[in-house]
Design a protein around this motif. Structure first.
Motif, mmCIF file in Angstrom:
data_model
loop_
_atom_site.group_PDB
_atom_site.id
_atom_site.type_symbol
_atom_site.label_atom_id
_atom_site.label_comp_id
_atom_site.label_asym_id
_atom_site.label_seq_id
_atom_site.Cartn_x
_atom_site.Cartn_y
_atom_site.Cartn_z
ATOM 1 N N UNK A 157 0.784 -1.156 -0.004
ATOM 2 C CA UNK A 157 0.032 0.094 0.056
ATOM 3 C C UNK A 157 0.771 1.340 -0.180
ATOM 4 N N UNK A 158 0.420 2.246 -0.970
ATOM 5 C CA UNK A 158 1.224 3.184 -1.056
ATOM 6 C C UNK A 158 0.267 4.564 -0.594
ATOM 7 N N UNK A 159 0.812 5.423 0.466
ATOM 8 C CA UNK A 159 0.368 6.450 1.088
ATOM 9 C C UNK A 159 1.000 7.887 1.075
ATOM 10 N N UNK A 160 0.155 9.102 0.583
ATOM 11 C CA UNK A 160 0.989 10.154 0.594
ATOM 12 C C UNK A 160 1.572 10.731 1.813
ATOM 13 N N UNK A 161 2.791 11.365 1.921
ATOM 14 C CA UNK A 161 3.260 12.190 2.793
ATOM 15 C C UNK A 161 3.880 13.464 2.403
ATOM 16 N N UNK A 162 3.863 14.388 3.444
ATOM 17 C CA UNK A 162 4.285 15.572 2.823
ATOM 18 C C UNK A 162 5.161 16.232 4.299
ATOM 19 N N UNK A 163 6.075 16.748 4.043
ATOM 20 C CA UNK A 163 7.084 17.418 5.279
ATOM 21 C C UNK A 163 6.728 19.026 4.868
ATOM 22 N N UNK A 164 6.548 19.615 6.147
ATOM 23 C CA UNK A 164 6.321 21.130 5.911
ATOM 24 C C UNK A 164 7.247 21.843 7.315
ATOM 25 N N UNK A 165 7.902 22.749 6.769
ATOM 26 C CA UNK A 165 8.423 23.826 7.812
ATOM 27 C C UNK A 165 7.446 24.796 8.278
ATOM 28 N N UNK A 166 7.102 24.634 9.490
ATOM 29 C CA UNK A 166 6.094 25.457 10.255
ATOM 30 C C UNK A 166 6.610 26.629 11.005
ATOM 31 N N UNK A 167 5.942 27.470 11.226
ATOM 32 C CA UNK A 167 6.379 28.931 11.917
ATOM 33 C C UNK A 167 7.605 29.525 11.190
ATOM 34 N N UNK A 168 7.606 29.479 10.101
ATOM 35 C CA UNK A 168 8.670 30.092 9.342
ATOM 36 C C UNK A 168 8.170 30.385 7.929
ATOM 37 N N UNK A 169 8.811 31.392 7.349
ATOM 38 C CA UNK A 169 8.688 31.716 6.028
ATOM 39 C C UNK A 169 9.571 31.211 5.124
ATOM 40 N N UNK A 170 10.448 30.483 5.439
ATOM 41 C CA UNK A 170 11.758 30.171 4.491
ATOM 42 C C UNK A 170 11.812 28.544 4.815
ATOM 43 N N UNK A 171 12.553 27.928 3.998
ATOM 44 C CA UNK A 171 12.956 26.576 3.965
ATOM 45 C C UNK A 171 13.917 26.652 5.134
ATOM 46 N N UNK A 172 14.165 25.538 5.760
ATOM 47 C CA UNK A 172 15.016 25.158 6.903
ATOM 48 C C UNK A 172 14.965 25.989 7.935
ATOM 49 N N UNK A 230 8.778 18.680 1.227
ATOM 50 C CA UNK A 230 8.786 17.413 0.681
ATOM 51 C C UNK A 230 7.394 17.119 0.248
ATOM 52 N N UNK A 231 7.281 16.448 -0.800
ATOM 53 C CA UNK A 231 5.907 15.804 -1.312
ATOM 54 C C UNK A 231 6.433 14.453 -1.680
ATOM 55 N N UNK A 232 5.914 13.489 -1.000
ATOM 56 C CA UNK A 232 6.246 11.891 -1.801
ATOM 57 C C UNK A 232 5.126 10.983 -1.242
ATOM 58 N N UNK A 233 5.704 9.616 -1.179
ATOM 59 C CA UNK A 233 4.623 8.730 -0.715
ATOM 60 C C UNK A 233 5.519 7.558 0.148
ATOM 61 N N UNK A 234 4.698 7.010 1.130
ATOM 62 C CA UNK A 234 5.425 5.750 1.670
ATOM 63 C C UNK A 234 4.880 4.488 1.380
ATOM 64 N N UNK A 235 5.370 3.528 1.615
ATOM 65 C CA UNK A 235 5.118 2.098 1.173
ATOM 66 C C UNK A 235 5.076 1.206 2.461
#
Length: 262
Positions: free
Chosen positions: A1-16, A256-261
């Motif tokens: 089974x493949x499912x979506x996953x996202x990673x978000x930097x929160x409480x910031x306006x820039x990556x990292x 990041x946008x992806x999927x996990x298995x």
């Protein structure tokens, strides 16, 4: 089974910057052991799992080692993904959680306001084992809430200079330890430590601000406050105490946008 996953930097306006969270939208709940294993595999301070229930959503948060009752940055990250990736268009999104109803309002592009229950701290005199030893301090005013201990430090520099002994701090029987002080350029600053929950230092902690905002609002005599969490990644929050709710506004950026298995 493949499912979506996202990673978000929160409480910031820039990556990292800010606090990264994994967001996993689901059609139905996975077994708890699977969600916990996924959170451990992600190895971020929190992974959020969300399932739609009628006209709202239910959210659950897992650290690498345990499920927690409240998480601000992963809720902000989840709202960001619903608005930017999943086609959600209403002005606010509601999440049911172990801490009751949570609301997130979409204020502008990549700007969101969390509406969380306030968690005012109560002063204590009996200091738990490992607290002062873990922070390497001799004395301080200490408060307790249903989640964390909060330690009042003398100034921003004392917060910046903390070098905790996490083995000692892990002995404190709570979700974690919040340290806070009046800020030099903002109303208040903080650093938050959660070795008990598998996170030595959390970069930005929305739930900790539900503790600090009621305290600093009373202390400073104002209901609108600015805050910075002084981790290496730093987090910037505009906060408001509104009766028994805490509003926290911040930005978010998708990493990041992806999927996990499984």
């Amino acid at each position: 089974m493949k499912l979506p996953i996202y990673i978000v930097d929160a409480f910031t306006g820039k990556l990292f910057g800010g606090n990264p969270a994994a967001v996993c939208p689901l059609q139905e709940w996975l077994p708890e052991t699977v969600m916990q294993n996924l959170a451990a595999e992600n190895n971020l301070s929190e992974t959020a799992f969300i399932v739609q229930e009628g006209d709202h959503f239910r959210i659950r948060w897992f650290t690498p080692s345990t499920e927690v009752k409240l998480c601000g940055h992963a809720t902000l990250a989840s709202a960001h993904i619903f608005y930017t990736e999943l086609g959600y268009s209403k002005p606010e999104i509601h999440f049911e959680s172990l801490s009751g109803l949570l609301k997130v309002m979409h204020q502008a592009e990549k700007v969101y306001t969390l509406d969380f229950p306030a968690n005012p701290p109560e002063p204590i005199t009996k200091i738990p084992e490992g607290l002062f030893e873990g922070l390497k301090i001799e004395n301080a005013t200490v408060f307790k809430t249903s989640f964390d201990y909060m330690v009042l430090m003398p100034d921003q520099r004392s917060i910046e200079n903390l070098q905790p002994d996490f083995a000692s701090l892990a002995k404190v029987k709570a979700r974690g330890v919040v340290t806070t002080a009046k800020g030099d350029d903002v109303d208040f600053v903080s650093r938050c430590f959660y070795p008990q929950s598998g996170i030595n230092e959390d970069p930005v902690t929305g739930s900790a601000h539900t503790i600090m905002v009621p305290y600093w609002s009373k202390e400073l005599g104002k209901t609108t406050l600015s805050a910075v969490q002084l981790s290496k990644r730093k987090g910037f929050l505009e906060c408001e105490l509104k009766e028994n709710r805490v509003l926290m506004s911040g930005q978010a950026v998708t990493y990041l946008k992806g999927e996990y298995t499984i």
